[in-house]
Design a protein around this motif. Sequence first.
Motif, short mmCIF file in Angstrom:
data_model
loop_
_atom_site.label_atom_id
_atom_site.label_comp_id
_atom_site.label_asym_id
_atom_site.label_seq_id
_atom_site.Cartn_x
_atom_site.Cartn_y
_atom_site.Cartn_z
N UNK A 147 14.74 -8.53 5.87
CA UNK A 147 14.43 -9.17 4.67
C UNK A 147 13.37 -10.01 4.59
N UNK A 148 13.03 -10.80 5.76
CA UNK A 148 11.93 -11.51 5.95
C UNK A 148 10.70 -10.93 6.14
N UNK A 149 10.44 -9.70 6.71
CA UNK A 149 9.37 -8.99 6.79
C UNK A 149 9.14 -8.45 5.55
N UNK A 150 10.00 -8.18 4.66
CA UNK A 150 9.55 -7.68 3.59
C UNK A 150 9.21 -8.54 2.19
N UNK A 151 8.99 -9.84 3.01
CA UNK A 151 8.29 -10.84 2.07
C UNK A 151 6.68 -11.00 2.56
N UNK A 152 6.48 -10.10 3.62
CA UNK A 152 4.92 -10.40 4.18
C UNK A 152 4.15 -9.17 3.70
N UNK A 153 3.11 -9.56 3.03
CA UNK A 153 2.34 -8.41 2.27
C UNK A 153 0.88 -8.25 3.21
N UNK A 154 0.49 -6.79 3.28
CA UNK A 154 -0.72 -6.48 3.76
C UNK A 154 -1.67 -7.13 2.71
N UNK A 155 -2.90 -7.76 3.14
CA UNK A 155 -3.56 -8.30 2.03
C UNK A 155 -4.51 -7.24 1.24
N UNK A 207 4.56 5.38 5.99
CA UNK A 207 4.85 4.34 5.00
C UNK A 207 6.34 5.07 4.28
N UNK A 208 7.12 4.20 3.99
CA UNK A 208 8.54 4.58 3.20
C UNK A 208 8.04 5.24 1.94
N UNK A 209 8.94 6.29 1.37
CA UNK A 209 8.85 6.70 0.19
C UNK A 209 8.48 5.92 -1.07
N UNK A 210 9.18 4.59 -0.88
CA UNK A 210 9.04 3.54 -1.90
C UNK A 210 7.42 3.01 -1.88
N UNK A 211 7.08 2.95 -0.58
CA UNK A 211 5.52 2.37 -0.44
C UNK A 211 4.51 3.60 -1.17
N UNK A 212 5.03 4.64 -1.04
CA UNK A 212 4.12 5.90 -1.49
C UNK A 212 4.03 5.81 -2.92
N UNK A 256 1.69 4.40 18.84
CA UNK A 256 0.85 5.57 18.20
C UNK A 256 -0.05 4.64 16.85
N UNK A 257 -1.01 5.08 16.64
CA UNK A 257 -1.96 4.51 15.42
C UNK A 257 -1.28 4.56 14.13
N UNK A 258 -1.24 3.63 13.45
CA UNK A 258 -0.59 3.81 12.06
C UNK A 258 -1.33 4.61 11.24
N UNK A 290 4.68 -4.59 1.00
CA UNK A 290 5.15 -5.14 2.28
C UNK A 290 4.90 -4.46 3.60
N UNK A 291 4.80 -5.26 4.65
CA UNK A 291 4.52 -4.61 5.85
C UNK A 291 5.79 -3.82 6.57
N UNK A 292 6.81 -3.94 6.05
CA UNK A 292 7.91 -3.14 6.33
C UNK A 292 8.10 -1.79 5.77
N UNK A 293 7.75 -1.82 4.49
CA UNK A 293 7.75 -0.41 3.74
C UNK A 293 6.48 0.10 4.13
N UNK A 294 5.32 -0.45 4.50
CA UNK A 294 4.06 0.01 4.89
C UNK A 294 4.27 0.93 6.24
N UNK A 295 5.39 0.57 7.03
CA UNK A 295 5.45 0.90 8.27
C UNK A 295 4.81 0.47 9.28
#
Length: 109
Positions: free
Chosen positions: A18-26, A98-103, A91-93, A31-36
């Motif tokens: 839940x905390x990780x989902x409050x952090x966003x890639x600029x 990414x989650x379906x939600x992020x896509x 592995x490289x990102x 959020x960084x979690x959904x981004x994978x």
Amino acid sequence: MESETTIDTQELGEKIVRVLKTIYDPEIPVDIYELGLIYDVFVNEDLEVRILMTLTSPNCPVAETLPVEVEEKVKSLDLVKDAEVEITFDPPWTQELMSEEAKLELGML
């Protein structure tokens, strides 16, 4: 009373997510979690957390600050004694992570 001293590491893991989902890639409004970007979250019995994460690229402008932000936010959880972030590019990102939600959010679906 004993059950109160036993902390459910899975429950703590969910709080960490839940905390990780409050952090966003600029650069990407997800959020960084959904981004994978989070590969793994380890919680040991001493409630020390190790997070294995990656960045969208090795030249990511937040390569210095993002891991620190992740560490500080996770450490701010009451139950967490310590947190350490390890960055890996193996592995490289890729967008596949990414989650379906992020896509969906980025109009890729």
